[in-house]
Design a protein around this motif. Structure first.
Motif, PDB file in Angstrom:
ATOM      1  N   ILE A 148       0.866  -1.179   0.000  1.00  0.00           N
ATOM      2  CA  ILE A 148       0.000   0.000   0.000  1.00  0.00           C
ATOM      3  C   ILE A 148       0.901   1.227   0.000  1.00  0.00           C
ATOM      4  N   THR A 149       0.697   2.108  -0.969  1.00  0.00           N
ATOM      5  CA  THR A 149       1.546   3.289  -1.086  1.00  0.00           C
ATOM      6  C   THR A 149       0.760   4.596  -1.036  1.00  0.00           C
ATOM      7  N   ASP A 150      -0.557   4.546  -1.111  1.00  0.00           N
ATOM      8  CA  ASP A 150      -1.360   5.760  -1.056  1.00  0.00           C
ATOM      9  C   ASP A 150      -1.124   6.450   0.287  1.00  0.00           C
ATOM     10  N   PRO A 151      -0.683   7.718   0.288  1.00  0.00           N
ATOM     11  CA  PRO A 151      -0.344   8.399   1.544  1.00  0.00           C
ATOM     12  C   PRO A 151      -1.460   8.387   2.591  1.00  0.00           C
ATOM     13  N   SER A 152      -2.729   8.507   2.176  1.00  0.00           N
ATOM     14  CA  SER A 152      -3.812   8.511   3.164  1.00  0.00           C
ATOM     15  C   SER A 152      -3.980   7.123   3.796  1.00  0.00           C
ATOM     16  N   GLU A 153      -3.748   6.077   3.018  1.00  0.00           N
ATOM     17  CA  GLU A 153      -3.839   4.723   3.574  1.00  0.00           C
ATOM     18  C   GLU A 153      -2.638   4.416   4.471  1.00  0.00           C
ATOM     19  N   VAL A 154      -1.464   4.904   4.098  1.00  0.00           N
ATOM     20  CA  VAL A 154      -0.287   4.730   4.949  1.00  0.00           C
ATOM     21  C   VAL A 154      -0.520   5.443   6.284  1.00  0.00           C
ATOM     22  N   LEU A 156      -3.352   5.976   7.735  1.00  0.00           N
ATOM     23  CA  LEU A 156      -4.311   5.184   8.501  1.00  0.00           C
ATOM     24  C   LEU A 156      -3.598   4.014   9.188  1.00  0.00           C
ATOM     25  N   HIS A 157      -2.609   3.426   8.528  1.00  0.00           N
ATOM     26  CA  HIS A 157      -1.831   2.352   9.150  1.00  0.00           C
ATOM     27  C   HIS A 157      -0.962   2.888  10.283  1.00  0.00           C
ATOM     28  N   ASP A 158      -0.447   4.110  10.136  1.00  0.00           N
ATOM     29  CA  ASP A 158       0.277   4.744  11.250  1.00  0.00           C
ATOM     30  C   ASP A 158      -0.648   4.881  12.458  1.00  0.00           C
ATOM     31  N   LYS A 159      -1.876   5.307  12.203  1.00  0.00           N
ATOM     32  CA  LYS A 159      -2.864   5.471  13.286  1.00  0.00           C
ATOM     33  C   LYS A 159      -3.173   4.112  13.928  1.00  0.00           C
ATOM     34  N   ALA A 160      -3.346   3.082  13.091  1.00  0.00           N
ATOM     35  CA  ALA A 160      -3.616   1.729  13.617  1.00  0.00           C
ATOM     36  C   ALA A 160      -2.439   1.247  14.445  1.00  0.00           C
ATOM     37  N   PHE A 161      -1.209   1.462  13.957  1.00  0.00           N
ATOM     38  CA  PHE A 161      -0.033   1.029  14.709  1.00  0.00           C
ATOM     39  C   PHE A 161       0.038   1.755  16.048  1.00  0.00           C
ATOM     40  N   ASP A 162      -0.267   3.049  16.050  1.00  0.00           N
ATOM     41  CA  ASP A 162      -0.258   3.804  17.305  1.00  0.00           C
ATOM     42  C   ASP A 162      -1.252   3.221  18.311  1.00  0.00           C
ATOM     43  N   ALA A 163      -2.448   2.839  17.832  1.00  0.00           N
ATOM     44  CA  ALA A 163      -3.454   2.250  18.724  1.00  0.00           C
ATOM     45  C   ALA A 163      -2.979   0.905  19.268  1.00  0.00           C
ATOM     46  N   ILE A 164      -2.394   0.096  18.407  1.00  0.00           N
ATOM     47  CA  ILE A 164      -1.891  -1.215  18.828  1.00  0.00           C
ATOM     48  C   ILE A 164      -0.742  -1.047  19.810  1.00  0.00           C
ATOM     49  N   SER A 165       0.205  -0.171  19.477  1.00  0.00           N
ATOM     50  CA  SER A 165       1.385  -0.029  20.335  1.00  0.00           C
ATOM     51  C   SER A 165       1.039   0.603  21.675  1.00  0.00           C
TER      52      SER A 165
END
Length: 187
Positions: A148-154, A156-165
């Motif tokens: 996945i390379t779309d900046p908005s999707e990346v 969203l994954h940063d946000k998901a990682f923050d929630a998980i971490s």
């Protein structure tokens, strides 16, 4: 999205070279590994058996942890410490390696306890890398890899990682969870 069997038709070494490039370009990477630490893909996918070359490449890619120029935030699901891939001796080796690298300044290792309160449902394992073309998210599915390379999707994954971490255990608590798993595999 080329199927793994096609991408690995000559073995695992070329894919490892590609991933090594991503690791070298990534100054601050993130990875969520919910269920397993180690995978045995050669036999499962029926691709050429170049396991020694693949292992050597995986070790080469880990060298970025020691060069002082890279930083990785990794969250492993507690279940991953107990998912038996390779037998007790392999799992013991995995736990010992985690404990050996636990205090590296370049590694921020968290363990997502099986009882952690979550603000989102964790999805499959993913890694966030930097490449010459920008940031990317990499998923390794059973049949193929997804990038996945779309900046908005990346983002969203940063946000998901923050929630998980934020739900993961770090420091002494994480080290204790790994030590318990090592004790389990040592019995």
């Amino acid at each position: 999205m080329t199927p793994w069997q096609q991408r690995l038709s000559t073995g695992t070494e070329d894919i490892q070279d590609e991933v090594i490039g991503w690791y070298r370009q990534t100054r601050h990477g993130k990875a969520f590994v919910p269920t397993v630490i180690l995978r045995q893909v050669v036999e499962f996918l029926g691709v050429p058996d170049d396991v020694p070359a693949g292992v050597a490449k995986r070790m080469e890619r880990q060298q970025v942890l020691y060069d002082g120029e890279h930083r990785y935030d990794v969250v492993i699901g507690e279940q991953g410490l107990y998912t038996n891939i390779g037998g007790p001796s392999v799992m013991r080796g995995q736990m010992e390696r985690l404990l050996q690298d636990f205090d590296l300044p370049s590694l921020n290792l968290g363990i997502l306890s099986r009882t952690a309160a979550m603000t989102m449902i964790p999805k499959p394992a993913f890694s966030i890398f930097e490449t010459g073309e920008g940031r990317r998210v990499d998923y390794e599915l059973v049949s193929r890899g997804v990038d996945i390379t779309d900046p908005s999707e990346v983002a969203l994954h940063d946000k998901a990682f923050d929630a998980i971490s934020s739900a993961a255990s770090y420091g002494d608590a994480a080290e204790e969870l790994i030590s318990k798993a090592l004790d389990h595999w040592s019995r």
